[in-house]
Design an enzyme around this catalytic site. Structure first.
Site, PDB file in Angstrom:
ATOM      1  N   THR A   1      -4.686 -12.076   7.856  1.00  9.61           N
ATOM      2  CA  THR A   1      -4.805 -12.534   6.659  1.00  9.61           C
ATOM      3  C   THR A   1      -3.866 -13.890   6.643  1.00  9.61           C
ATOM      4  O   THR A   1      -4.139 -14.778   5.745  1.00  9.61           O
ATOM      5  CB  THR A   1      -4.562 -11.822   5.450  1.00  9.61           C
ATOM      6  OG1 THR A   1      -5.645 -10.539   5.729  1.00  9.61           O
ATOM      7  CG2 THR A   1      -4.975 -12.311   4.130  1.00  9.61           C
TER       8      THR A   1
ATOM      9  N   LYS B   1     -14.295 -11.358   3.731  1.00 15.66           N
ATOM     10  CA  LYS B   1     -13.821 -10.133   4.144  1.00 15.66           C
ATOM     11  C   LYS B   1     -14.520  -9.189   3.935  1.00 15.66           C
ATOM     12  O   LYS B   1     -14.883  -8.487   3.017  1.00 15.66           O
ATOM     13  CB  LYS B   1     -12.473  -9.877   3.468  1.00 15.66           C
ATOM     14  CG  LYS B   1     -11.674  -8.715   3.975  1.00 15.66           C
ATOM     15  CD  LYS B   1     -10.677  -8.745   4.983  1.00 15.66           C
ATOM     16  CE  LYS B   1     -10.249  -7.258   5.276  1.00 15.66           C
ATOM     17  NZ  LYS B   1      -9.122  -7.371   6.440  1.00 15.66           N
TER      18      LYS B   1
ATOM     19  N   GLY C   1     -11.834 -10.003  10.256  1.00 12.23           N
ATOM     20  CA  GLY C   1     -12.196  -8.774  10.477  1.00 12.23           C
ATOM     21  C   GLY C   1     -11.454  -7.494   9.719  1.00 12.23           C
ATOM     22  O   GLY C   1     -10.740  -8.031   8.930  1.00 12.23           O
TER      23      GLY C   1
END
Length: 228
Positions: free
Chosen positions: A18, A39, A119
């Protein structure tokens, strides 16, 4: 400019996916590009009056320039911070590869120059009894940006992850070194080894930052794969 889409994965949970995703989005925004971050799957959410909310997804929403409802940014959200397939089974919810693929494709009408799909956890994360999340970028036919969490053990994690990505037939567009352990011994030597072991360009070397600031992260990143 043609639309570009990348899948952001990491060498492990908390490698800094992130941090890097938001840094890339911020850097592209500062250069005048329209950006979108997704996301699609998260585990570890807070219960709010508006529903389950994942902090990583909220950070991505804050960093991107396009506006989408939360449910499109993070369509599969689970409260417990555990492996997604386990918490999905515990809550009698099935997440399929087809669903994740279609959810991502549904956002293609958004007028973004750059889309980053983050991911969950590392590369091999099960989403159900048949599929791993690593199948998603293959279904979408998009390259991967690998985030290496710089700590003891990262050489093994990074090498195995890079090998798995390439074995899946997916291109590694680049990798980012993200220092998560400020006391890591022989940092520069490890970094030099990673340059030799990972057959892809290094997009940046992010020092240990506290607090994390998207603009500062962006200053350590090479945005050429996004903007060229």
């Amino acid at each position: 400019m043609n639309k570009k889409t990348f899948f952001v994965t990491g060498t492990d949970t908390d490698a800094g996916k992130t941090v890097v995703t938001c840094g890339l989005l911020e850097g592209a925004r500062m250069k005048g590009y329209k950006t979108l971050g997704l996301k699609p799957l998260s585990a570890g959410c807070e219960v709010t009056p508006d529903g389950l909310r994942n902090n990583d997804a909220l950070e991505i929403m804050h960093a991107m320039t396009c506006e989408l409802p939360y449910e499109q940014v993070n369509p599969a959200a689970f409260e417990s911070p555990a492996a997604p397939h386990i918490v999905a089974e515990q809550t009698n919810i099935t997440v399929t590869l087809e669903q994740l693929t279609q959810w991502c494709k549904n956002t293609q009408t958004v007028s973004a120059n750059i889309t980053l799909i983050e991911g969950a956890g590392g590369w091999r994360v099960p989403i159900n009894t048949q599929h791993m999340l690593s199948a998603l970028p293959k279904e979408l036919d998009i390259p991967v940006i690998l985030v290496v969490g710089m700590k003891l053990g990262c050489l093994n994690h990074a090498t195995l992850t890079a090998e798995a990505i390439m074995r899946d037939g997916i291109k590694i567009a680049g990798w980012v070194a993200n220092r998560i352990d400020p006391d890591m011994l022989y940092y520069e030597e490890n970094l030099k080894t990673l340059h030799r072991l990972i057959p892809a360009p290094c997009l940046g070397n992010i020092p240990f930052l506290e607090p994390v600031d998207n603009a500062r992260v962006a200053s350590y990143l090479n945005l050429s794969i996004l903007t060229d």
